[in-house]
Design a protein around this motif. Structure first.
Motif, PDB file in Angstrom:
ATOM      1  N   SER A  30     -55.871  12.098  20.496  1.00 21.51           N
ATOM      2  CA  SER A  30     -55.017  11.392  19.549  1.00 21.51           C
ATOM      3  C   SER A  30     -53.625  11.239  20.149  1.00 21.51           C
ATOM      4  O   SER A  30     -53.204  12.030  20.994  1.00 21.51           O
ATOM      5  CB  SER A  30     -54.943  12.144  18.224  1.00 21.51           C
ATOM      6  N   THR A  31     -52.950  10.190  19.718  1.00 25.03           N
ATOM      7  CA  THR A  31     -51.581   9.950  20.146  1.00 25.03           C
ATOM      8  C   THR A  31     -50.722   9.740  18.906  1.00 25.03           C
ATOM      9  O   THR A  31     -51.198   9.254  17.883  1.00 25.03           O
ATOM     10  CB  THR A  31     -51.470   8.707  21.046  1.00 25.03           C
ATOM     11  N   GLY A  36     -44.479   8.469  13.458  1.00 22.26           N
ATOM     12  CA  GLY A  36     -45.415   9.577  13.244  1.00 22.26           C
ATOM     13  C   GLY A  36     -46.847   9.161  12.971  1.00 22.26           C
ATOM     14  O   GLY A  36     -47.656   9.961  12.509  1.00 22.26           O
ATOM     15  N   VAL A  37     -47.167   7.905  13.240  1.00 22.05           N
ATOM     16  CA  VAL A  37     -48.530   7.419  13.022  1.00 22.05           C
ATOM     17  C   VAL A  37     -49.445   8.006  14.094  1.00 22.05           C
ATOM     18  O   VAL A  37     -49.196   7.851  15.288  1.00 22.05           O
ATOM     19  CB  VAL A  37     -48.574   5.872  13.058  1.00 22.05           C
TER      20      VAL A  37
END
Length: 125
Positions: A30-31, A36-37
């Motif tokens: 995940s990134t 902050g998405v």
């Protein structure tokens, strides 16, 4: 082995010569983007040569085939990266325009020289 022996009917390659496909295994990750998405990504974990063996016979395999999802048993050389593959990973067939397959089973203990991975098409994101 001479080239003529490779063309004989009934002669099957069992060593590295049978590993005719290039595949890659991607790990989920995940990134965090702007604001902050969090978005899901795939990171390349392992790339190697493989032998794809088309599965047939069981009821589950037949049901998947009727839905248009091919199931393959994939034979790859054993190494630390290959033994670390889990069912969270996906396999990319680099010969077929980056076709993605979901890893549904990993057998790294039956044979110390090989890791067998069962993959199913049409499921990997």
């Amino acid at each position: 082995m001479e080239r003529a022996a490779l063309d004989l009917p009934g002669v099957q390659l069992t060593g590295a010569g049978a590993l005719g496909q290039r595949v890659a295994f991607d790990a989920p990750g995940s990134t965090v983007g702007p604001g902050g998405v969090v978005s899901s990504t795939w990171q390349r974990h392992h790339e190697c040569r493989a032998q794809l063996i088309y599965q047939r016979g069981s009821e589950v395999v037949e049901a998947a085939r009727l839905e248009g999802r091919p199931i393959y048993k994939v034979k790859i050389r054993s190494c630390a990266a290959a033994r670390a593959i889990t069912t969270d990973y996906r396999m990319i067939d680099l010969h077929r325009a980056d076709t993605a397959y979901a890893v549904i089973e990993v057998d790294a203990i039956t044979d110390p020289m090989w890791v067998y991975v069962v993959v199913e098409g049409g499921k990997a994101a």
